[in-house]
Motif scaffolding. Structure first.
Motif, PDB file in Angstrom:
ATOM      1  N   ILE A  73       0.833  -1.203   0.000  1.00 48.89           N
ATOM      2  CA  ILE A  73       0.000   0.000   0.000  1.00 48.89           C
ATOM      3  C   ILE A  73       0.871   1.259   0.000  1.00 48.89           C
ATOM      4  N   TYR A  74       1.899   1.254   0.796  1.00 55.54           N
ATOM      5  CA  TYR A  74       2.801   2.398   0.800  1.00 55.54           C
ATOM      6  C   TYR A  74       3.537   2.524  -0.525  1.00 55.54           C
ATOM      7  N   GLY A  75       3.808   1.366  -1.114  1.00 55.52           N
ATOM      8  CA  GLY A  75       4.448   1.393  -2.420  1.00 55.52           C
ATOM      9  C   GLY A  75       3.553   2.077  -3.434  1.00 55.52           C
ATOM     10  N   CYS A  76       2.252   1.817  -3.309  1.00 51.47           N
ATOM     11  CA  CYS A  76       1.299   2.452  -4.197  1.00 51.47           C
ATOM     12  C   CYS A  76       1.364   3.961  -4.012  1.00 51.47           C
ATOM     13  N   ARG A  77       1.428   4.368  -2.775  1.00 57.99           N
ATOM     14  CA  ARG A  77       1.501   5.811  -2.495  1.00 57.99           C
ATOM     15  C   ARG A  77       2.736   6.426  -3.136  1.00 57.99           C
ATOM     16  N   ILE A  78       3.837   5.736  -3.016  1.00 60.36           N
ATOM     17  CA  ILE A  78       5.080   6.248  -3.593  1.00 60.36           C
ATOM     18  C   ILE A  78       4.987   6.299  -5.106  1.00 60.36           C
ATOM     19  N   SER A  79       4.489   5.243  -5.708  1.00 58.63           N
ATOM     20  CA  SER A  79       4.361   5.232  -7.167  1.00 58.63           C
ATOM     21  C   SER A  79       3.494   6.381  -7.645  1.00 58.63           C
ATOM     22  N   MET A  80       2.345   6.526  -7.017  1.00 59.69           N
ATOM     23  CA  MET A  80       1.427   7.568  -7.459  1.00 59.69           C
ATOM     24  C   MET A  80       2.043   8.950  -7.254  1.00 59.69           C
ATOM     25  N   MET A  81       2.692   9.121  -6.113  1.00 62.00           N
ATOM     26  CA  MET A  81       3.294  10.420  -5.816  1.00 62.00           C
ATOM     27  C   MET A  81       4.355  10.762  -6.850  1.00 62.00           C
ATOM     28  N   ILE A  82       5.218   9.803  -7.113  1.00 65.32           N
ATOM     29  CA  ILE A  82       6.262  10.037  -8.104  1.00 65.32           C
ATOM     30  C   ILE A  82       5.640  10.275  -9.469  1.00 65.32           C
ATOM     31  N   GLY A  83       4.698   9.429  -9.831  1.00 66.38           N
ATOM     32  CA  GLY A  83       4.073   9.571 -11.136  1.00 66.38           C
ATOM     33  C   GLY A  83       3.500  10.960 -11.336  1.00 66.38           C
ATOM     34  N   VAL A  84       2.733  11.403 -10.367  1.00 64.48           N
ATOM     35  CA  VAL A  84       2.072  12.699 -10.515  1.00 64.48           C
ATOM     36  C   VAL A  84       3.078  13.854 -10.485  1.00 64.48           C
ATOM     37  N   THR A  85       3.996  13.825  -9.534  1.00 71.13           N
ATOM     38  CA  THR A  85       4.957  14.920  -9.431  1.00 71.13           C
ATOM     39  C   THR A  85       5.824  15.028 -10.682  1.00 71.13           C
ATOM     40  N   VAL A  86       6.354  13.892 -11.099  1.00 69.27           N
ATOM     41  CA  VAL A  86       7.196  13.909 -12.292  1.00 69.27           C
ATOM     42  C   VAL A  86       6.417  14.461 -13.475  1.00 69.27           C
ATOM     43  N   THR A  87       5.160  14.034 -13.604  1.00 71.93           N
ATOM     44  CA  THR A  87       4.361  14.506 -14.732  1.00 71.93           C
ATOM     45  C   THR A  87       4.127  16.002 -14.648  1.00 71.93           C
ATOM     46  N   ILE A  88       3.919  16.512 -13.443  1.00 72.06           N
ATOM     47  CA  ILE A  88       3.723  17.956 -13.325  1.00 72.06           C
ATOM     48  C   ILE A  88       4.988  18.697 -13.778  1.00 72.06           C
ATOM     49  N   VAL A  89       6.125  18.241 -13.280  1.00 73.79           N
ATOM     50  CA  VAL A  89       7.381  18.902 -13.649  1.00 73.79           C
ATOM     51  C   VAL A  89       7.634  18.785 -15.153  1.00 73.79           C
ATOM     52  N   SER A  90       7.562  17.550 -15.670  1.00 72.20           N
ATOM     53  CA  SER A  90       7.856  17.375 -17.094  1.00 72.20           C
ATOM     54  C   SER A  90       6.810  18.074 -17.947  1.00 72.20           C
ATOM     55  N   GLY A  91       5.589  18.104 -17.455  1.00 73.95           N
ATOM     56  CA  GLY A  91       4.538  18.793 -18.191  1.00 73.95           C
ATOM     57  C   GLY A  91       4.823  20.286 -18.276  1.00 73.95           C
ATOM     58  N   ALA A  92       5.209  20.860 -17.151  1.00 77.07           N
ATOM     59  CA  ALA A  92       5.510  22.290 -17.161  1.00 77.07           C
ATOM     60  C   ALA A  92       6.596  22.596 -18.188  1.00 77.07           C
ATOM     61  N   ILE A  93       7.652  21.816 -18.152  1.00 78.37           N
ATOM     62  CA  ILE A  93       8.761  22.044 -19.084  1.00 78.37           C
ATOM     63  C   ILE A  93       8.303  21.818 -20.517  1.00 78.37           C
ATOM     64  N   GLY A  94       7.738  20.640 -20.756  1.00 78.40           N
ATOM     65  CA  GLY A  94       7.401  20.258 -22.125  1.00 78.40           C
ATOM     66  C   GLY A  94       6.343  21.138 -22.750  1.00 78.40           C
TER      67      GLY A  94
END
Lengths: 278, 305, 317
Positions: A73-94
């Motif tokens: 369950i915590y792994g899920c939290r980490i995956s989702m957190m990373i997924g969303v954050t990375v997408t926000i950052v890469s989205g802003a740049i891209g």
């Protein structure tokens, strides 16, 4: 008929993503045990569908006696957190790069295209590994690195859709009416490319999650003892021939989550009539 | 035509130059490389010794131009850890990675082309949907996990294939399949879309009006047109495969260039890391140019006649 | 001896739409039969139905559909493909997209003959060169090695015609072959078709919307409206004595130099072609017809103005 199937698939995807988001948000409330608590006396207990399982640990324990379900369950939290954050950052740049290149054209566009080409030629996993290897493994470094590496799809789609919209009549009309460039950008272009970008965002989240899992698997992703599914698979590799469920469970979770995100993304793409390929 | 390629070549060289710079910056990110190399238990003296030995006491700009100058001549430096020339190391490991990449590509094409054609011919039927599902599943599959699963099933339980090493051609089958999985979704979709478009075109109607056989219409006329973008994308996918092979090589213990990169990162062997990033990037750029050439060769309209 | 092509009460539907609601006509050897009508009247669909080249969801039915006495409805796709490109050939409207861009002219031409006549590459190439010369293309040897994009529209259409003739067809169906071409080229292509038809004794089914073309080349004309043949006659007879109100309207629309007056409006038929479902009854033209009355909503009889001149109208002459 095809419509019907697509609909079911989309809803399945949405359901999966919903469950994952729920698990990610409410993880501390959902876990039966502390995912970091080691109990060396209870190592490698089997999950509930096998003989000799412990009702206290529904999905068994890992090689350090930590509750598997909790780590999952915590792994899920980490995956989702990373997924969303990375997408926000890469989205802003891209998106910034893509829109500027597509809207302003000329030299700016040349530079943007060049940047995209250069980024595409980089072996992403290797570069990410190198950066994390050199700077040390931490969530922040990981997320920033991935964010700086995964923006190309955003840029490509933002650019091509901006170019399309730029050539449409209502933009010309706004121009003639005396609107400034920036107003046109914000008022006419962005709203029209938004749906395409949302679709790209969902697919990028999936990609970021897979990439993080691969990095964690190789030991240069999420720092232990944080439970990343990729890391769990790596840790379980040594036992996989004897206790295959240890790699099966997090792997299935990864697969299902990414599949769910992709299904949702595909469904959104069909719903918006968006294109994700230039 | 020629002008087009000259332009592409110029861009390629610029990209290579940029990657060279990025690779250099990347390895210098942690600040003091000498400290990392010397290790945690090193004394100040040890660190200084390392610094001198590897030329890290020179100004960064000097180091940079040294790297660029030598790299353009083909001298990629020496490996700290292996104490050998990097070019040699990479040259040794490259065949493994290339074999892996090509195996993956061939398997991917062998799967994608027939599936894509089938899905197009049976458009909107259950079969078409099944193919699209397969593509979706392939996209969601974590490659390293798939590799481990295959190892368990085919290596251990069934004992058909070796699970590590590069002793025989069979060692490349499982890793090749895993690699292929990453390309199959895109290639299948592209083939399917291309075939659907081709089959709906006027020249196919003409072919039918000429009374040609079903096989001829499908495989000779339609596929020839649909395949053009597929071949180009396949070349690019090969580039991605070669760049991303590091995970597979690690899982299956294949000592290729990716594995070399991985080892070098673990050992802070930065000349090797720099060089591997550069080499892989150059290969990718080369493959995209190859893709353009293939496009021109396969599509008579682009030959500039 | 039976006619080359006999079509009796042909019906074609695509889902809910009835594109063709019962066309009947024949094409004799050595005759040029024109199927004329405006866009959407079903004339192209009729041609495609004869060749069995309809889109996937197209359904065709006919009381009789025979080529050289052979029932075409009994043939499956394999059987039809033996006739297509062989004894029955067809050329289309868009020469720019009707040839495969990735193969040479030569290979696209020779493959028909190799498929149907088992000819060798050599023999097929020779014949292809002959035919290219026949259709007025200079330097045929050069053209055979070229790709479609290297030829102009007019040249491509000539190639299409030559390709259609590779296996000595008895029937040539031409679906608006000149519509996509320049006016000057149009005349050349028509002249070419007429010459070939005469020299080879072909039966030519020419689909067009242009009455001018009809007047120039047709032996016999069938006028189509909303999926039906509303009038059918030898060309001279049709122009001299049009009986169906639609035909009369069409002829009025064609401005004849010398006969129109400056202050008179050009002729036109008010209204648009109706969308008809399969269970449409009565005359489809009644909403646009100057002479229609209530009886026109019932089944319309086929009457004869002359032994070879029939029309679908209830009204007295």
């Amino acid at each position: 008929m095809k419509r019907g199937w697509k609909n079911i698939a989309t809803w399945v995807g949405a359901a999966i993503v919903g469950v994952a988001a729920f698990a990610a948000l409410f993880a501390p409330l959902l876990v039966p045990h502390d995912p970091f608590l080691q109990d060396l006396g209870k190592r490698l207990l089997v999950p509930f569908w096998m003989e000799g399982s412990d009702p206290q640990h529904l999905l068994g324990t890992d090689q350090l006696g930590r509750d598997y379900l909790a780590r999952l369950i915590y792994g899920c939290r980490i995956s989702m957190m990373i997924g969303v954050t990375v997408t926000i950052v890469s989205g802003a740049i891209g998106i910034t790069m893509g829109v500027l290149g597509g809207f302003l054209g000329g030299r700016v566009d040349d530079v943007v295209l060049f940047a995209i080409t250069t980024r595409l030629s980089l072996p992403v996993v290797l570069v990410a590994l190198a950066v994390v290897g050199l700077l040390g493994s931490s969530m922040t470094i990981l997320m920033i690195t991935l964010g700086l590496l995964l923006w190309e799809r955003f840029a490509v789609v933002a650019r091509s859709t901006t170019m399309q919209v730029r050539n449409l009549d209502f933009v010309a009309a706004a121009w003639c009416a005396g609107c400034s460039r920036w107003r046109i950008l914000a008022g006419e272009v962005l709203p029209n490319i938004a749906s395409h970008l949302v679709v790209v965002a969902t697919l990028e989240i999936a990609l970021a999650i897979l990439l993080e899992a691969a990095l964690s698997f190789l030991g240069l992703g999420v720092p232990p003892p944080l439970p990343s599914w990729g890391l769990m698979i790596a840790e379980a590799k040594d036992y996989m021939f004897f206790s295959p469920w240890v790699i099966m469970i997090p792997g299935v979770c990864l697969f299902v989550l990414v599949l769910g995100i992709n299904l949702l993304g595909d469904g959104l793409r069909d719903a918006f009539g968006a294109r994700t390929d230039p | 035509m020629l002008r087009f390629f000259i332009r592409r070549l110029v861009v390629a060289l610029l990209v290579a130059a940029t990657v060279m710079t990025l690779a250099f910056i990347m390895t210098r990110l942690s600040g003091d490389l000498a400290t990392s190399i010397a290790g945690p238990s090193a004394t100040q003296e040890d660190i200084e010794a390392v610094r001198k030995a590897y030329g890290l006491d020179r100004p960064v700009i000097t180091q940079f131009f040294d790297w660029v100058g030598r790299a353009t001549m083909g001298d990629l430096g020496d490996s700290f850890f292996f104490k050998r020339r990097v070019t040699e190391l990479i040259g040794e490991r490259m065949p493994v990675t290339l074999t892996l990449g090509l195996t993956g590509l061939v398997i991917a094409l062998v799967i994608s082309l027939p599936l894509g054609i089938l899905a197009a011919v049976k458009e909107n039927t259950a079969l078409d949907r099944a193919v699209q599902i397969v593509a979706l599943l392939g996209q969601a599959m974590p490659s390293f996990w798939l590799g481990l699963l295959l190892m368990i099933v085919f290596g251990l339980k069934l004992g058909w294939l070796p699970i590590s090493g590069t002793d025989s051609w069979e060692s490349f089958i499982m890793p090749g399949v895993v690699l292929a999985f990453s390309a199959v979704p895109a290639l299948t979709r592209l083939t399917r879309a291309g075939m659907i478009q081709a089959m709906g075109s006027d020249y196919i109607r003409t072919a039918r009006a000429k009374g040609l056989s079903r096989a001829s219409i499908l495989l000779k006329h339609a596929l020839r047109n649909a395949a053009i973008p597929v071949v180009a994308i396949a070349a690019v996918q090969l580039g991605f495969m070669l760049g991303g092979s590091i995970v597979i090589e690690q899982v299956f213990a294949l000592h290729g260039v990716g594995f070399l990169g991985w080892e070098s990162i673990a050992k802070n062997d930065f000349p090797v890391v720099q060089a591997v990033v550069l080499v892989l990037a150059v290969i990718y750029v080369g493959l995209t140019m190859l893709a353009d050439m293939l496009n021109a060769v396969l599509d008579p309209r682009l030959r500039g006649a | 001896m039976s006619a080359l092509l006999e079509v009796e009460k042909l019906e074609v539907g695509f889902g809910r739409t009835a594109a063709v609601r019962g066309t009947s006509f024949t094409v004799e050897r050595g005759e040029t039969h024109c199927l004329v009508g405006e866009s959407g009247c079903g004339k192209s669909v009729t041609a495609l139905a004869v060749m069995n080249l309809l889109a996937r969801n197209g359904v065709r039915r006919a009381a009789r559909l025979a080529f050289q006495g052979e029932d075409l409805q009994k043939l499956n796709d394999a059987g039809m493909s033996r006739l297509r490109g062989n004894a029955m050939a067809m050329i289309f409207q868009e020469p720019m997209t009707s040839l495969n861009p990735t193969y040479t002219i030569g290979s696209q031409m020779t493959e028909v003959m190799r498929r149907h006549k088992g000819a060798s590459q050599r023999a097929a190439t020779d014949r292809a060169a002959d035919l290219l010369a026949r259709v007025g293309i200079t330097a045929p040897g050069l053209r055979l090695g070229q790709f479609p994009h290297q030829l102009s529209g007019g040249l491509r259409q000539r190639v299409m015609i030559a390709m259609a003739l590779m296996c000595d067809p008895q029937l040539l169906i031409a679906d608006e072959p000149t519509t996509a071409l320049d006016v000057t080229v149009q005349a050349q292509i028509l002249r070419l078709l007429a010459t070939l038809q005469r020299d080879l004794g072909l039966g030519l089914l020419l689909i067009t919307h242009d009455l001018g073309i009809v007047a120039r080349v047709a032996t016999r004309v069938s006028v189509m409206y909303a999926g039906e043949v509303v009038e059918s006659a030898p060309t001279a007879g049709l122009f001299a004595n049009p009986r169906h109100p639609y035909t009369q309207g069409l002829l009025r629309c064609v401005p004849v130099p010398g006969k129109i007056r400056r202050d008179e409006p050009l002729g036109s038929i008010p209204g648009t072609v109706p969308r008809v479902g399969p269970d449409f009854e009565g005359c489809a033209f009644r909403d646009r017809c100057d002479f229609a009355d209530d009886t026109c909503s019932h089944a319309v009889p086929r009457r004869f103005a002359a032994p070879t001149h029939d029309f679908l109208c209830r009204l007295p002459a």
